[in-house]
Write a protein that holds these residues in place. Structure first.
Motif, PDB file in Angstrom:
ATOM      1  N   GLY A   1      62.683 -18.284  65.534  1.00 16.62           N
ATOM      2  CA  GLY A   1      63.901 -18.746  66.207  1.00 16.62           C
ATOM      3  C   GLY A   1      65.181 -18.336  65.514  1.00 16.62           C
ATOM      4  O   GLY A   1      66.215 -18.990  65.681  1.00 16.62           O
TER       5      GLY A   1
ATOM      6  N   GLN B   1      60.378 -15.135  68.264  1.00 16.80           N
ATOM      7  CA  GLN B   1      60.409 -16.372  69.046  1.00 16.80           C
ATOM      8  C   GLN B   1      59.950 -17.576  68.219  1.00 16.80           C
ATOM      9  O   GLN B   1      60.501 -18.668  68.332  1.00 16.80           O
ATOM     10  CB  GLN B   1      59.529 -16.214  70.292  1.00 16.80           C
ATOM     11  CG  GLN B   1      60.092 -15.223  71.303  1.00 16.80           C
ATOM     12  CD  GLN B   1      59.124 -14.921  72.433  1.00 16.80           C
ATOM     13  OE1 GLN B   1      57.963 -15.321  72.389  1.00 16.80           O
ATOM     14  NE2 GLN B   1      59.598 -14.193  73.444  1.00 16.80           N
ATOM     15  N   GLU B   2      58.941 -17.393  67.384  1.00 16.03           N
ATOM     16  CA  GLU B   2      58.419 -18.497  66.586  1.00 16.03           C
ATOM     17  C   GLU B   2      59.413 -18.937  65.508  1.00 16.03           C
ATOM     18  O   GLU B   2      59.626 -20.132  65.292  1.00 16.03           O
ATOM     19  CB  GLU B   2      57.096 -18.094  65.930  1.00 16.03           C
ATOM     20  CG  GLU B   2      56.388 -19.202  65.179  1.00 16.03           C
ATOM     21  CD  GLU B   2      55.697 -20.196  66.102  1.00 16.03           C
ATOM     22  OE1 GLU B   2      55.437 -21.323  65.641  1.00 16.03           O
ATOM     23  OE2 GLU B   2      55.438 -19.855  67.280  1.00 16.03           O
TER      24      GLU B   2
END
Length: 379
Positions: A52, A49-50
């Motif tokens: 991306g 998620q970080e």
């Protein structure tokens, strides 16, 4: 019944397997697993998620925005040696502490490495700020140290007295201060002072003492009245109760060939040194402190003559300790002076301290030697 047990066991096994992934996905740290080909075969949700981007299946360095492998690949080190490796990595605008650990199969063979990324950006920024502040503080301290040395009197003639000294602060800044000044054509003033403690606070107090004594000497000649005035000026500072200092102050009367002195709690007894005698200038008096609202001092007078020497010093000399815990002491100092009064007394004391093997950083050291001259003598 048996069928139900088997189904239940399979379900529990699935839960347990899922639990490991849930734990990894629930971590704040990034976690990824890299195989021997430097390909990411697993990454937890926080990392995906970080970043991306698609992480799994990519080369480990490309996930971090790099075009080529790292100069120092801790995962290669881990998989080749089996030893946990660490380094710091910059990803975007953040700094991560990365730890790589080996992953082994049932036979103990290493087939992958797990990397854990911990965000240390805040800590490194704080460290950087502290380093900058420390650098500035060291620069300020160095400036203060040079300034403090600059305010010491120059060695040489002051009317009817010749001054020499030794000055060694235990830290960058000292609590010892001494000065000599011509009051008028007849009188020359000289003092030595020892401020409680070391460092910035003590050094600022030495500035106060110097400026105050320089102001007082233009208005007050009598030493006992000068210290009384100094005490009043100190009270006006309204500092903490634990702040205080000692001072021994005297004036050389050229006309009457006398030394008039007063003691403000200074426990290091100055010595009047003559060819045939050494006279301790003993005199009691209160230190400059907040303990008393009003202090009266009493002066003493002693005759002086050409080539007499007056030795002033601070307690760092007599309280110096060697590795055995022995104190240098007044008697040892007195013995050195008696044996070397015809020579360079200050150098003899320095040599005695060196032979005593004292701890140089334990306290400030200051020695001042004033040699009495004729009015017209020039050295």
């Amino acid at each position: 019944m048996l069928k139900d047990i088997i189904i239940s066991s399979k379900n529990n096994l699935k839960v347990h397997k899922r639990l490991a992934y849930d734990i990894l996905d629930g971590m704040a740290d990034w976690v990824r697993v890299i195989d021997k080909n430097s390909v990411v075969i697993y990454a937890n949700k926080p990392m995906i998620q970080e970043l991306g981007i698609e992480v799994i299946g990519q080369k480990c360095f490309k996930c971090l925005g790099k075009d080529k492998p790292c100069d120092r690949c801790i995962t290669e080190t881990t998989m080749s040696t089996g030893v946990i490796s660490e380094k710091e990595e910059i990803v975007g605008d953040k700094i991560y502490s990365v730890k790589s650990s080996p992953v082994k199969d049932l036979d103990g063979n290493i087939y992958a490495a797990v990397e854990v990324f911990r965000d240390v950006t805040r800590e490194r920024k704080l460290e950087s700020e502290v380093l900058k502040k420390n650098k500035k503080m060291r620069k300020d301290l160095e400036f203060s140290r040079r300034l403090q040395k600059k305010i010491l009197p120059e060695r040489g003639n002051y009317g009817s007295v010749y001054i020499d000294y030794m000055y060694k602060p235990s830290e960058a800044l000292s609590g010892d201060i001494f000065d000599v000044f011509n009051i008028d054509e007849r009188y020359t003033g000289i003092y030595i002072s020892d401020v409680m403690g070391h460092g910035v606070t003590a050094s600022m107090m030495t500035m106060f003492i110097r400026q105050s004594m320089r102001a007082i000497k233009d208005k007050i000649i009598k030493p006992e009245m000068a210290l009384k005035k100094l005490h009043k000026m100190f009270l006006n500072l309204k500092l903490d109760d634990d702040q205080y200092f000692t001072i021994f102050y005297g004036i050389i009367d050229k006309k009457n060939k006398q030394f008039v002195y007063v003691n403000g709690g200074h426990n290091s007894i100055p010595l009047l040194i003559r060819e045939d005698n050494i006279i301790p200038l003993e005199l009691r008096g209160y230190p400059i402190t907040y303990l008393f609202d009003n202090i009266d001092y009493v002066s003493k007078t002693i005759d002086i003559d050409k080539d007499d020497k007056i030795l002033f010093y601070t307690d760092g000399i007599i309280e110096a300790k060697n590795p055995k815990g022995e104190v240098f002491g007044f008697e040892r100092l007195l013995k050195i002076v008696k044996n070397n009064f015809k020579y360079d007394i200050i150098s003899s004391i320095e040599e005695g301290l060196s032979n005593f093997n004292y701890n140089m950083r334990e306290d400030d050291l200051a020695i001042v030697k004033a040699r009495i001259l004729d009015l017209d003598e020039r050295r």
